[in-house]
Scaffold this active site. Sequence first.
Site, PDB file in Angstrom:
ATOM      1  N   HIS A   1       0.843  -1.205   0.000  1.00 43.14           N
ATOM      2  CA  HIS A   1       0.000   0.000   0.000  1.00 43.14           C
ATOM      3  C   HIS A   1       0.872   1.247   0.000  1.00 43.14           C
ATOM      4  O   HIS A   1       1.437   1.631   1.026  1.00 43.14           O
ATOM      5  CB  HIS A   1      -0.917  -0.002   1.232  1.00 43.14           C
ATOM      6  CG  HIS A   1      -1.967   1.065   1.194  1.00 43.14           C
ATOM      7  ND1 HIS A   1      -3.318   0.791   1.266  1.00 43.14           N
ATOM      8  CD2 HIS A   1      -1.877   2.415   1.086  1.00 43.14           C
ATOM      9  CE1 HIS A   1      -4.004   1.922   1.203  1.00 43.14           C
ATOM     10  NE2 HIS A   1      -3.143   2.922   1.101  1.00 43.14           N
TER      11      HIS A   1
ATOM     12  N   HIS B   1       1.251   5.300  -2.208  1.00 40.44           N
ATOM     13  CA  HIS B   1       0.697   6.241  -3.206  1.00 40.44           C
ATOM     14  C   HIS B   1       1.880   6.859  -3.958  1.00 40.44           C
ATOM     15  O   HIS B   1       2.418   7.888  -3.541  1.00 40.44           O
ATOM     16  CB  HIS B   1      -0.134   7.321  -2.514  1.00 40.44           C
ATOM     17  CG  HIS B   1      -1.362   6.791  -1.848  1.00 40.44           C
ATOM     18  ND1 HIS B   1      -2.624   6.973  -2.359  1.00 40.44           N
ATOM     19  CD2 HIS B   1      -1.524   6.056  -0.726  1.00 40.44           C
ATOM     20  CE1 HIS B   1      -3.517   6.379  -1.560  1.00 40.44           C
ATOM     21  NE2 HIS B   1      -2.868   5.815  -0.558  1.00 40.44           N
TER      22      HIS B   1
ATOM     23  N   GLN C   1     -10.081   9.057  -4.780  1.00 40.88           N
ATOM     24  CA  GLN C   1      -9.799   9.859  -3.576  1.00 40.88           C
ATOM     25  C   GLN C   1     -10.977  10.726  -3.117  1.00 40.88           C
ATOM     26  O   GLN C   1     -11.219  10.891  -1.933  1.00 40.88           O
ATOM     27  CB  GLN C   1      -8.572  10.758  -3.870  1.00 40.88           C
ATOM     28  CG  GLN C   1      -8.258  11.803  -2.833  1.00 40.88           C
ATOM     29  CD  GLN C   1      -7.298  11.315  -1.768  1.00 40.88           C
ATOM     30  OE1 GLN C   1      -6.146  10.999  -2.048  1.00 40.88           O
ATOM     31  NE2 GLN C   1      -7.774  11.221  -0.556  1.00 40.88           N
TER      32      GLN C   1
ATOM     33  N   HIS D   1      -9.802   1.710   0.494  1.00 39.90           N
ATOM     34  CA  HIS D   1      -9.506   2.500   1.697  1.00 39.90           C
ATOM     35  C   HIS D   1     -10.803   2.458   2.504  1.00 39.90           C
ATOM     36  O   HIS D   1     -11.751   3.176   2.188  1.00 39.90           O
ATOM     37  CB  HIS D   1      -9.177   3.952   1.338  1.00 39.90           C
ATOM     38  CG  HIS D   1      -7.787   4.157   0.835  1.00 39.90           C
ATOM     39  ND1 HIS D   1      -7.320   3.618  -0.331  1.00 39.90           N
ATOM     40  CD2 HIS D   1      -6.744   4.867   1.370  1.00 39.90           C
ATOM     41  CE1 HIS D   1      -6.058   3.975  -0.504  1.00 39.90           C
ATOM     42  NE2 HIS D   1      -5.683   4.725   0.507  1.00 39.90           N
TER      43      HIS D   1
ATOM     44  N   GLU E   1     -11.302   4.521   7.118  1.00 40.52           N
ATOM     45  CA  GLU E   1     -10.068   5.177   7.584  1.00 40.52           C
ATOM     46  C   GLU E   1     -10.469   6.438   8.336  1.00 40.52           C
ATOM     47  O   GLU E   1     -10.276   7.571   7.875  1.00 40.52           O
ATOM     48  CB  GLU E   1      -9.151   5.523   6.401  1.00 40.52           C
ATOM     49  CG  GLU E   1      -7.775   5.999   6.864  1.00 40.52           C
ATOM     50  CD  GLU E   1      -6.886   6.494   5.729  1.00 40.52           C
ATOM     51  OE1 GLU E   1      -7.375   6.620   4.592  1.00 40.52           O
ATOM     52  OE2 GLU E   1      -5.707   6.764   5.991  1.00 40.52           O
TER      53      GLU E   1
ATOM     54  N   ASP F   1       2.135   3.381   3.005  1.00 38.50           N
ATOM     55  CA  ASP F   1       1.133   4.369   2.601  1.00 38.50           C
ATOM     56  C   ASP F   1       1.769   5.591   1.942  1.00 38.50           C
ATOM     57  O   ASP F   1       1.515   5.883   0.781  1.00 38.50           O
ATOM     58  CB  ASP F   1       0.253   4.789   3.798  1.00 38.50           C
ATOM     59  CG  ASP F   1      -1.127   5.276   3.360  1.00 38.50           C
ATOM     60  OD1 ASP F   1      -1.380   5.340   2.146  1.00 38.50           O
ATOM     61  OD2 ASP F   1      -1.951   5.591   4.233  1.00 38.50           O
TER      62      ASP F   1
END
Length: 418
Positions: free
Chosen positions: A56, A58, A151, A209, A212, A308
């Site tokens: 995981h 980005h 997102q 996701h 969270e 992350d």
Amino acid sequence: MEIVNARLRKKSALHTLVIEQGHFTSITEQSADVAANAEQIDAAGQLACAPFVEPHIHLDAALTAGEPHWNQSGTLFEGIERWGERKPLLNEADIRRRALQTIELLVQNGVQYIRTHADVSDPSLVGLRTLCALRDELADKIEIQVVAFPQEGLLSFPGGLALMEEALQVGADVIGGIPHFEYTRELGEASMKKVIELALEYDRLVDVHCDEIDDPNSRFLEVLAAEALFKQLGNRVTASHTTAMGSYDNAYCSKLFRLLKKSGINFVSCPTESIHLQGRFDSYPKRRGLTRVKELNAADINVCFGQDSIFDPWYSLGNGKLLRSLDFGLHICQMMGYADFSSALDFISDNSAKTLNVEHRYGIELGKPGHFILLDGEDDYAVIRQQGEVLLSVRYGEIIMQREKAKRLTDNWIDVGD
Ligand code: FE2
């Protein structure tokens, strides 16, 4: 390639490993140390382990901290604001440069498999297109999966669903979601059903996701797990973060775990990110903001650790070292017993490979691709305690990274005896 004097995880004897035509062809136990010849690699009793897996990250946001402004409060919400300022500056060359630097950083630290999220709340899909192109270009060097990550929401963001479908047609490997960020509970639930529907239609993996947030009423995980169970997608589905589970009460969790176990879905926790971003609405007592890693693992539900972020608007540290995330995870989740330490590398290797659905071509086993790393330490416990470096990374029998163990230049200052 032949490696002598290697230790394997959960085995005490030294081993000789042979890799021919890119695959393990022999793994034999040695009765004692052997002197390596010029053609052999001497592991010197260090731990040979399957490569680390980053499940995981980005890559489209990596290495953007402070551009144009720093996240001064350190909160998730200021992170979203700062990313909103950086997003208009994104272009292919910019994403490509930063992604390549981050991938190289991961390789330097023993990673050979990466699952990256790409923000698809952008009509140009520049992040997704760039990362899919890099995935294909680097296919013979490293294995990358790209998640189409909405997102701003799949159903709440205007055109979000159409962008997701376009991302899948462009070639995203994995479908993402963000149900707790959708405007309403109903939209969040509907988004989970849609994600599973798309996974079936396009034959893709799922990584959401999910929950969270510290809100104990954020319960989209049960929807995701139930849909995965009913549609028999099982371990093709992953729930990332699930930090709300750290705020659920035990009665609800007891019921939830029955479903989670039956569904067979995977979990990713990102300890450094979550301890930093969650608990921000608490004064004291302050929540740790992590999912129930220890309990999931004890229930035999697959769970692994990821980073992350690396130096981005949400997290302005990070160095590519999964051993650092593991160290944080073990502390925060209170997995500090001898048995925990003895198998701790599972959280950044075997368990992560299961999450990525690559376990059939992963591991130091006869016939499997000759990928492995050599760690500074003789077992899981020693590597964690000493924060051992990755000394060697081998892919298909070829060295892709090697470093010397740090050498001290002075004698002991204190006489420590024998
Ligand atoms: Fe993430």
